[in-house]
Design a protein around this motif. Structure first.
Motif, PDB file in Angstrom:
ATOM      1  N   VAL A 508       0.831  -1.208   0.002  1.00  0.00           N
ATOM      2  CA  VAL A 508      -0.074   0.128  -0.175  1.00  0.00           C
ATOM      3  C   VAL A 508       0.806   1.381   0.213  1.00  0.00           C
ATOM      4  O   VAL A 508       0.754   2.215  -0.803  1.00  0.00           O
ATOM      5  N   GLU A 509       2.032   1.265   0.884  1.00  0.00           N
ATOM      6  CA  GLU A 509       2.631   2.452   1.083  1.00  0.00           C
ATOM      7  C   GLU A 509       3.550   2.634  -0.429  1.00  0.00           C
ATOM      8  O   GLU A 509       3.804   3.906  -0.778  1.00  0.00           O
ATOM      9  N   ARG A 510       3.916   1.637  -1.270  1.00  0.00           N
ATOM     10  CA  ARG A 510       4.618   1.612  -2.494  1.00  0.00           C
ATOM     11  C   ARG A 510       3.531   2.377  -3.445  1.00  0.00           C
ATOM     12  O   ARG A 510       3.978   3.065  -4.259  1.00  0.00           O
ATOM     13  N   GLN A 511       2.432   2.093  -3.283  1.00  0.00           N
ATOM     14  CA  GLN A 511       1.383   2.734  -4.305  1.00  0.00           C
ATOM     15  C   GLN A 511       1.081   3.903  -3.997  1.00  0.00           C
ATOM     16  O   GLN A 511       1.010   4.845  -4.961  1.00  0.00           O
ATOM     17  N   LEU A 512       0.994   4.431  -2.747  1.00  0.00           N
ATOM     18  CA  LEU A 512       1.077   5.735  -2.456  1.00  0.00           C
ATOM     19  C   LEU A 512       2.209   6.399  -2.718  1.00  0.00           C
ATOM     20  O   LEU A 512       2.016   7.678  -3.398  1.00  0.00           O
ATOM     21  N   ARG A 513       3.226   5.972  -2.642  1.00  0.00           N
ATOM     22  CA  ARG A 513       4.454   6.597  -3.138  1.00  0.00           C
ATOM     23  C   ARG A 513       4.515   6.968  -4.501  1.00  0.00           C
ATOM     24  O   ARG A 513       4.992   7.912  -4.993  1.00  0.00           O
ATOM     25  N   LEU A 514       4.201   6.068  -5.440  1.00  0.00           N
ATOM     26  CA  LEU A 514       4.084   6.219  -6.792  1.00  0.00           C
ATOM     27  C   LEU A 514       2.965   7.164  -7.013  1.00  0.00           C
ATOM     28  O   LEU A 514       3.374   7.815  -7.958  1.00  0.00           O
ATOM     29  N   ALA A 515       1.857   7.160  -6.403  1.00  0.00           N
ATOM     30  CA  ALA A 515       0.945   8.127  -6.717  1.00  0.00           C
ATOM     31  C   ALA A 515       1.658   9.573  -6.350  1.00  0.00           C
ATOM     32  O   ALA A 515       1.397  10.579  -7.083  1.00  0.00           O
ATOM     33  N   GLY A 516       2.363   9.769  -5.215  1.00  0.00           N
ATOM     34  CA  GLY A 516       2.947  10.976  -4.970  1.00  0.00           C
ATOM     35  C   GLY A 516       3.968  11.454  -5.851  1.00  0.00           C
ATOM     36  O   GLY A 516       4.176  12.526  -6.455  1.00  0.00           O
ATOM     37  N   LEU A 517       4.859  10.596  -6.361  1.00  0.00           N
ATOM     38  CA  LEU A 517       5.676  10.880  -7.408  1.00  0.00           C
ATOM     39  C   LEU A 517       5.054  11.081  -8.555  1.00  0.00           C
ATOM     40  O   LEU A 517       5.624  12.148  -9.603  1.00  0.00           O
ATOM     41  N   GLN A 518       4.073  10.484  -9.048  1.00  0.00           N
ATOM     42  CA  GLN A 518       3.315  11.100 -10.318  1.00  0.00           C
ATOM     43  C   GLN A 518       2.702  12.430 -10.309  1.00  0.00           C
ATOM     44  O   GLN A 518       3.038  13.423 -11.185  1.00  0.00           O
ATOM     45  N   GLY A 519       2.276  12.878  -9.077  1.00  0.00           N
ATOM     46  CA  GLY A 519       1.891  14.095  -8.761  1.00  0.00           C
ATOM     47  C   GLY A 519       2.837  15.305  -8.918  1.00  0.00           C
ATOM     48  O   GLY A 519       2.814  16.257  -9.391  1.00  0.00           O
ATOM     49  N   LEU A 547      13.882   8.035 -11.229  1.00  0.00           N
ATOM     50  CA  LEU A 547      14.888   6.975 -10.627  1.00  0.00           C
ATOM     51  C   LEU A 547      14.296   6.530  -9.576  1.00  0.00           C
ATOM     52  O   LEU A 547      14.268   5.066  -9.307  1.00  0.00           O
ATOM     53  N   MET A 548      13.215   7.380  -8.682  1.00  0.00           N
ATOM     54  CA  MET A 548      12.764   6.879  -7.374  1.00  0.00           C
ATOM     55  C   MET A 548      11.506   6.083  -8.131  1.00  0.00           C
ATOM     56  O   MET A 548      11.379   5.115  -7.271  1.00  0.00           O
ATOM     57  N   GLU A 549      10.636   6.411  -9.057  1.00  0.00           N
ATOM     58  CA  GLU A 549       9.702   5.529  -9.500  1.00  0.00           C
ATOM     59  C   GLU A 549      10.155   4.069  -9.900  1.00  0.00           C
ATOM     60  O   GLU A 549       9.561   3.016  -9.730  1.00  0.00           O
ATOM     61  N   SER A 550      11.327   4.321 -10.864  1.00  0.00           N
ATOM     62  CA  SER A 550      11.906   2.735 -11.142  1.00  0.00           C
ATOM     63  C   SER A 550      12.053   2.089  -9.976  1.00  0.00           C
ATOM     64  O   SER A 550      12.181   0.528 -10.138  1.00  0.00           O
ATOM     65  N   LEU A 551      12.594   2.572  -8.790  1.00  0.00           N
ATOM     66  CA  LEU A 551      13.163   1.597  -7.723  1.00  0.00           C
ATOM     67  C   LEU A 551      11.633   1.092  -7.156  1.00  0.00           C
ATOM     68  O   LEU A 551      11.627  -0.040  -6.835  1.00  0.00           O
ATOM     69  N   TYR A 552      10.626   2.125  -7.007  1.00  0.00           N
ATOM     70  CA  TYR A 552       9.356   1.539  -6.279  1.00  0.00           C
ATOM     71  C   TYR A 552       8.518   0.507  -7.392  1.00  0.00           C
ATOM     72  O   TYR A 552       7.903  -0.621  -6.971  1.00  0.00           O
TER      73      TYR A 552
END
Length: 553
Positions: A508-519, A547-552
């Motif tokens: 869940v945290e990973r999905q939220l971080r991805l959403a934040g990065l997209q924003g 780079l952060m998104e590729s990590l997640y």
């Protein structure tokens, strides 16, 4: 002027093949029914041959040099080494024993099926279709749910069986040309090809790595130069082995495996590793695609020549070629199935502890192992080296038919694996490897502990250089970073239901971080479009987010 026209035609053909590789990646997603990517690329290659009306004169030696070293190097680099060592007995049985069994068995069967084909030529054909192809296997694995351990065995087999298959092929061709065969000479040649090839790959990679590390220590690391040098290693190892009349294929594989151990030194910069991975992924996709497009481009001429040879031999029924192709492909699958079944029976007799449940599922894994024996570029390039003439000046017997059958085996084995494996392995219960998760958790905990110690040392160094007012800021930042690693250690130590819930929370945290990065990225691009920040600033910040998104992901 004619030379200029020929060069332009070659450039057009090369660009058309690259375009076909690009188009194939979209076509497999657009067409309503599922087709494997290699089959789509072969079809596009055939379309290119029909549209441009001037094909590639495929030089096998050039083909081997340009395409195989980088792909085999990359496969050797990325294949799990613990799997190679753990399953070495099974891999060697397939890479050596199965090849010889296939050459002898299929050679006699092909001669019985096609009496016009001399026995030595039948042995040569059986030898050149005996090696499985790591590139083709990797292409199929992306679509089929192949169990991890089985995939490791098949990859290991395909990396090592080229030498045994090509040596058998060379000696079968020599028997056709000279009428003689020496088992002693064949054995010594095989040993030299294998051990000298492996030695060249290992030695060349170690020398290049030592020189590169020395230059980096003296003058610093230049990312572009480091990546380019890494790209040249497989070609250097391959050419060195070929100069010594050893196996360039095994040299490229050994270079890749050695490179994976060199990487454990951790002396490359993070930026170099990231950019190098992107470059290698692009090269792998491009060369894989071009090889199958080339096969499709060669197929029309191969079929025409085979039909002409059949008619010259008094057979006016071209459909016989289809029968021969299906029969040879079926022979290879049956021989492979029999070898794998017998090997498994012997293994189970030695290890009586195997459960009945495991025995019940074995037939599906045996069938999957048989279907996964996909042939590819090595078979095509090898069969094209058949000489045109014998020593007395007469034509090499049934050359065009042998080339057609080898190409047909490639296509049919690809189709069988692409459509058969997903259905065969569907809902198959494969025992998990529990050690994998435990190993990962242990590694994360050890790395987190080391990271905390490193952060504390860095904090002490920063405190020595900062003023009293900034000390609290430094301590605050260090506490936040240490808390992240302490949480990782706690998660790694949990077991059972606690671990399951923690991993769900992580997801869940990973999905939220991805959403934040997209924003974040959308906001930065909007600022750049409205010229509130420069394009250089936006590129730099968006790259960090990427780079952060590729990590997640």
């Amino acid at each position: 002027m004619l030379g200029h026209t020929a060069r332009m035609a070659s450039i057009e053909l090369a660009l058309a093949m690259l375009l076909a590789v690009i188009v194939s990646g979209y076509l497999v997603r657009v067409i309503p029914f599922s087709l494997p990517l290699p089959i789509v690329q072969i079809a596009l290659g055939g379309a290119i041959a029909g549209v441009l009306h001037h094909g590639v004169v495929l030089e096998p030696a050039v083909f081997f040099l340009l395409f195989l070293p980088p792909l085999l190097f990359l496969d050797g680099w990325r294949i799990p080494k613990d799997g190679l060592l753990r399953d070495r007995a099974a891999i060697l049985q397939l890479a050596l024993g199965l090849v010889i069994f296939t050459v002898v068995g299929a050679g006699y069967l092909i001669h019985l099926l096609i009496p016009a084909m001399p026995l030595a030529v039948a042995f040569a054909l059986a030898a050149v279709v005996s090696p499985t192809d790591p590139v083709a296997v990797s292409a199929i694995a992306k679509r089929a749910p192949i169990p991890r351990r089985l995939m490791h065995i098949i990859e290991g087999e395909s990396l090592l069986n080229d030498a045994s298959g090509l040596v058998c092929f060379q000696f079968a061709v020599a028997a056709v040309l000279t009428g003689g065969f020496s088992i002693g000479t064949a054995t010594m040649t095989f040993l030299w090809l294998v051990f000298a090839g492996l030695g060249c790959g290992i030695a060349f990679t170690l020398v290049v790595a030592f020189v590169q590390q020395w230059l980096t220590r003296r003058f610093g690391e230049e990312v572009g130069s480091s990546i380019l040098l890494n790209l040249l290693i497989p070609f250097g190892a391959y050419m060195l082995a070929e100069q010594l009349h050893a196996s360039g294929i095994l040299a490229a594989v050994a270079a890749g495996i050695t490179m994976s151990y060199v990487e454990l030194s951790g002396r490359s910069m993070a930026r170099t590793r990231i950019e190098r991975t992107a470059v290698w992924n692009t090269i792998q996709f491009t060369l894989n695609g071009i090889m199958f497009v080339l096969l499709g481009e060669q197929l029309p001429a191969i079929v025409r020549n085979a039909i002409q040879t059949m008619r010259e031999g008094g057979h006016d029924e071209p459909w016989l070629l289809v029968v021969y192709a299906v029969a040879v492909t079926a022979m290879l699958a049956i021989l492979r199935f029999g070898w794998v079944w017998a090997s498994l029976r012997i293994h189970l007799l030695r290890h009586r502890a195997a459960t009945e449940r495991a025995d019940a599922g074995n037939w599906r894994l045996i069938a999957a192992t048989s279907l996964a024996g996909v042939r590819g570029a090595i078979t095509l390039a090898g069969v094209l080296t058949l000489p045109l003439l014998l020593a007395d000046g007469s034509a090499f017997p049934m050359r065009s038919v042998a080339i057609f059958l080898a190409a047909a085996v490639i296509v049919l084995s690809l189709l069988a694996a692409s459509f058969g494996l997903p259905r065969l392995l569907k809902s198959l219960e494969v025992p998990r490897e529990p050690a994998t998760r435990q190993e990962e958790d242990h590694a994360r905990a050890e790395a987190a502990t080391a990271a905390i110690e490193s952060v504390k040392r860095a904090q002490q160094a920063l405190l020595a250089e900062t003023t009293a007012e900034d000390a609290n800021v430094c301590a605050d930042a260090a506490s936040r970073v240490i808390a992240i690693y302490q949480r990782r250690i706690r998660e790694s130590g949990h077991e059972g239901s606690d671990a399951t819930s923690l991993r769900k929370a992580d997801d869940v945290e990973r999905q939220l971080r991805l959403a934040g990065l997209q924003g974040e990225r959308a906001a930065l691009l909007a600022l750049a479009r409205s010229r509130r920040i420069s394009d250089a600033t936006s590129r730099r910040l968006v790259r960090e987010i990427d780079l952060m998104e590729s990590l997640y992901r």
